[in-house]
Write a protein that holds these residues in place. Structure first.
Motif, PDB file in Angstrom:
ATOM      1  N   GLY A  71      81.189 -19.858  89.302  1.00 17.86           N
ATOM      2  CA  GLY A  71      79.579 -20.329  88.626  1.00 17.86           C
ATOM      3  C   GLY A  71      79.179 -20.814  90.451  1.00 17.86           C
ATOM      4  N   MET A  72      79.042 -19.721  90.911  1.00 13.63           N
ATOM      5  CA  MET A  72      78.481 -20.237  92.736  1.00 13.63           C
ATOM      6  C   MET A  72      77.206 -19.807  92.437  1.00 13.63           C
ATOM      7  N   GLU A  73      75.997 -20.299  93.540  1.00 10.21           N
ATOM      8  CA  GLU A  73      74.253 -19.047  94.466  1.00 10.21           C
ATOM      9  C   GLU A  73      75.386 -19.447  95.087  1.00 10.21           C
ATOM     10  N   GLU A  74      75.017 -17.612  95.642  1.00 10.62           N
ATOM     11  CA  GLU A  74      74.675 -17.428  97.286  1.00 10.62           C
ATOM     12  C   GLU A  74      73.654 -16.648  97.986  1.00 10.62           C
ATOM     13  N   LEU A  75      73.990 -17.475  99.408  1.00 11.26           N
ATOM     14  CA  LEU A  75      72.891 -17.748 100.223  1.00 11.26           C
ATOM     15  C   LEU A  75      73.529 -16.578 101.083  1.00 11.26           C
ATOM     16  N   LEU A  76      72.753 -16.210 101.889  1.00 12.03           N
ATOM     17  CA  LEU A  76      73.146 -15.553 102.927  1.00 12.03           C
ATOM     18  C   LEU A  76      72.343 -15.186 104.082  1.00 12.03           C
ATOM     19  N   ILE A  77      73.032 -15.243 105.770  1.00  8.26           N
ATOM     20  CA  ILE A  77      72.405 -15.436 106.795  1.00  8.26           C
ATOM     21  C   ILE A  77      72.752 -14.229 107.302  1.00  8.26           C
ATOM     22  N   ALA A  78      72.123 -13.324 107.597  1.00  8.90           N
ATOM     23  CA  ALA A  78      71.895 -12.438 108.598  1.00  8.90           C
ATOM     24  C   ALA A  78      71.308 -12.327 110.130  1.00  8.90           C
ATOM     25  N   ILE A  79      72.213 -12.237 110.249  1.00  8.97           N
ATOM     26  CA  ILE A  79      72.420 -12.022 112.407  1.00  8.97           C
ATOM     27  C   ILE A  79      72.238 -10.714 112.500  1.00  8.97           C
ATOM     28  N   GLU A  80      71.549 -10.313 113.208  1.00  8.69           N
ATOM     29  CA  GLU A  80      71.517  -9.134 114.105  1.00  8.69           C
ATOM     30  C   GLU A  80      72.568  -9.474 115.119  1.00  8.69           C
ATOM     31  N   LEU A  81      72.977  -7.820 115.211  1.00 10.41           N
ATOM     32  CA  LEU A  81      73.761  -8.276 116.888  1.00 10.41           C
ATOM     33  C   LEU A  81      74.389  -6.623 117.554  1.00 10.41           C
ATOM     34  N   PRO A  82      74.063  -6.956 118.707  1.00  7.77           N
ATOM     35  CA  PRO A  82      74.438  -5.717 119.449  1.00  7.77           C
ATOM     36  C   PRO A  82      74.516  -4.055 118.257  1.00  7.77           C
ATOM     37  N   GLY A  83      74.357  -2.909 118.802  1.00 14.58           N
ATOM     38  CA  GLY A  83      74.690  -1.687 118.340  1.00 14.58           C
ATOM     39  C   GLY A  83      74.686  -1.810 117.163  1.00 14.58           C
ATOM     40  N   GLY A  84      73.578  -2.018 116.561  1.00 13.85           N
ATOM     41  CA  GLY A  84      73.063  -2.568 115.391  1.00 13.85           C
ATOM     42  C   GLY A  84      74.056  -2.773 113.862  1.00 13.85           C
ATOM     43  N   GLU A  85      74.773  -3.475 114.255  1.00 16.27           N
ATOM     44  CA  GLU A  85      75.504  -4.117 113.212  1.00 16.27           C
ATOM     45  C   GLU A  85      74.691  -5.271 112.827  1.00 16.27           C
ATOM     46  N   MET A  86      75.020  -6.008 112.213  1.00 12.35           N
ATOM     47  CA  MET A  86      74.733  -6.691 111.383  1.00 12.35           C
ATOM     48  C   MET A  86      75.918  -8.328 110.862  1.00 12.35           C
ATOM     49  N   ALA A  87      75.762  -9.561 111.601  1.00 11.66           N
ATOM     50  CA  ALA A  87      77.023 -10.171 110.651  1.00 11.66           C
ATOM     51  C   ALA A  87      76.077 -10.995 109.707  1.00 11.66           C
ATOM     52  N   GLU A  88      76.834 -11.103 108.206  1.00 10.59           N
ATOM     53  CA  GLU A  88      76.523 -11.708 106.871  1.00 10.59           C
ATOM     54  C   GLU A  88      77.528 -12.960 107.607  1.00 10.59           C
ATOM     55  N   ILE A  89      77.006 -14.279 106.790  1.00 13.91           N
ATOM     56  CA  ILE A  89      77.638 -15.560 106.260  1.00 13.91           C
ATOM     57  C   ILE A  89      76.576 -16.032 104.800  1.00 13.91           C
ATOM     58  N   SER A  90      77.817 -16.199 104.320  1.00 13.32           N
ATOM     59  CA  SER A  90      77.540 -16.393 103.006  1.00 13.32           C
ATOM     60  C   SER A  90      78.436 -17.913 102.513  1.00 13.32           C
ATOM     61  N   LEU A  91      77.116 -18.178 102.537  1.00 13.17           N
ATOM     62  CA  LEU A  91      77.551 -19.994 102.213  1.00 13.17           C
ATOM     63  C   LEU A  91      77.012 -19.803 100.093  1.00 13.17           C
ATOM     64  N   SER A  92      77.822 -20.554  99.733  1.00 16.06           N
ATOM     65  CA  SER A  92      77.751 -20.545  98.132  1.00 16.06           C
ATOM     66  C   SER A  92      77.768 -22.419  97.734  1.00 16.06           C
ATOM     67  N   ARG A  93      77.274 -22.318  96.753  1.00 14.63           N
ATOM     68  CA  ARG A  93      76.934 -23.558  95.853  1.00 14.63           C
ATOM     69  C   ARG A  93      77.879 -23.583  94.696  1.00 14.63           C
ATOM     70  N   ILE A  94      77.804 -24.918  94.139  1.00 10.99           N
ATOM     71  CA  ILE A  94      78.032 -24.644  92.733  1.00 10.99           C
ATOM     72  C   ILE A  94      76.480 -24.679  91.901  1.00 10.99           C
ATOM     73  N   ARG A  95      76.675 -24.041  91.064  1.00  6.90           N
ATOM     74  CA  ARG A  95      75.326 -23.910  90.635  1.00  6.90           C
ATOM     75  C   ARG A  95      74.642 -24.904  89.867  1.00  6.90           C
ATOM     76  N   SER A  96      75.569 -25.437  89.120  1.00 13.38           N
ATOM     77  CA  SER A  96      75.618 -26.489  88.101  1.00 13.38           C
ATOM     78  C   SER A  96      75.764 -27.671  88.917  1.00 13.38           C
ATOM     79  N   GLU A  97      75.158 -27.613  89.669  1.00 11.27           N
ATOM     80  CA  GLU A  97      74.432 -28.855  91.151  1.00 11.27           C
ATOM     81  C   GLU A  97      73.213 -28.057  91.911  1.00 11.27           C
ATOM     82  N   GLY A  98      72.977 -27.255  90.964  1.00  7.55           N
ATOM     83  CA  GLY A  98      71.654 -27.102  91.177  1.00  7.55           C
ATOM     84  C   GLY A  98      71.885 -25.935  92.412  1.00  7.55           C
ATOM     85  N   GLY A  99      72.455 -25.185  93.118  1.00  5.44           N
ATOM     86  CA  GLY A  99      72.226 -24.648  94.559  1.00  5.44           C
ATOM     87  C   GLY A  99      71.465 -24.649  95.035  1.00  5.44           C
TER      88      GLY A  99
END
Length: 271
Positions: A132-160
């Motif tokens: 029951g989660m809504e997911e928000l993603l933080i995309a961060i560019e890193l050296p060498g063409g890599e990319m960091a993903e920080i996934s944040l989740s909130r309970i959808r029933s609480e409004g996401g």
């Protein structure tokens, strides 16, 4: 960003602590000062290998196992990962906005230990993943063409995640990215370079010896959940041409249905 005094201090603290044992908790506290969330997960993606685990706040053996399954294979169908391969810019994204238009229709997911759940944001959940989660993603560019993903989740029933939270995170993104890059450089400094695994090349290798380059592009988009209309848009070709390529690739692979295409790919995946 409003109430700047309430968020400057946590980010300054996180910057000071990037090379300390509490670096992750400091960063998450800073992010939480601009947008509330219940769970967080971070990995670093690369184009020539699987993701590297950075941190998570999941609890319990089932949820921890879900993280392991994600890193072992289900990341291949993650909308964020596929958007990254397609050139996703750094920024803030809602997961549902990154999914292809027929993302939920693929029977491919059954082969990657994924369970269908119509009440979930994307219609499925990796086995053991929190519900029951809504997911928000933080995309961060890193050296060498890599990319960091920080996934944040909130309970959808609480409004996401509301629009104000998303806006605040977008304003804070440069700070989050700067802190993460330092944290990641520190964490990975003493680690050996990750080795590419054959699984990461299966999408690009599938049908290589049989299909033309364009037919392979169409096949891979079908596997990732795109409709003929979406394939037409992504490749800049007519829907009639998409259907022609589809018929030809089915004939070359000795297939009759989309289900058989999924099954053939799963056999090559061999997870």
């Amino acid at each position: 960003m409003t109430d700047s005094a309430s968020w400057i201090e946590p980010f300054a603290h996180a910057l000071d602590r990037y090379d300390q044992p509490d670096s992750v908790s400091a960063l998450l506290a800073a992010i939480g000062s601009v947008a509330r969330f219940h769970l967080a997960l971070s990995v670093v993606h690369r184009k020539n290998g699987g993701p590297s685990y950075v941190f998570d706040t999941f609890s319990g053996p089932k949820a921890k196992r879900a993280v392991q399954l994600f890193i072992a294979g289900t990341y291949l169908l993650n909308p964020f990962y596929n958007a990254y391969l397609a050139g996703l810019p750094a920024g803030i994204y809602l997961m549902r906005d990154l999914a292809p238009d027929e993302y939920l229709g693929s029977d491919l997911y059954r082969g990657l230990d994924i369970r269908r759940h119509e009440d979930e944001e994307l219609g499925y959940r990796t086995h053991g993943w929190p519900e029951g989660m809504e997911e928000l993603l933080i995309a961060i560019e890193l050296p060498g063409g890599e990319m960091a993903e920080i996934s944040l989740s909130r309970i959808r029933s609480e409004g996401g995640f509301d629009a104000a939270s998303v806006a605040r995170l977008r304003e804070a993104h440069p700070l989050i990215a700067a802190i993460f890059r330092r944290l990641w450089a520190h964490l990975s400094r003493n680690e050996s370079a990750p080795q590419a695994r054959p699984i990461d090349h299966l999408f690009s290798d599938f049908g290589r010896d049989v299909l033309s380059p364009r037919e392979r592009e169409v096949a891979l988009l079908i596997l990732k959940g795109h409709s003929s209309e979406s394939i037409s848009f992504h490749l800049g070709i007519s829907i009639a041409t998409v259907k022609t390529h589809r018929q030809k690739l089915y004939a070359k692979l000795n297939l009759s249905t989309q289900q058989e295409l999924f099954s053939t790919f799963l056999r090559s995946l061999n997870l």
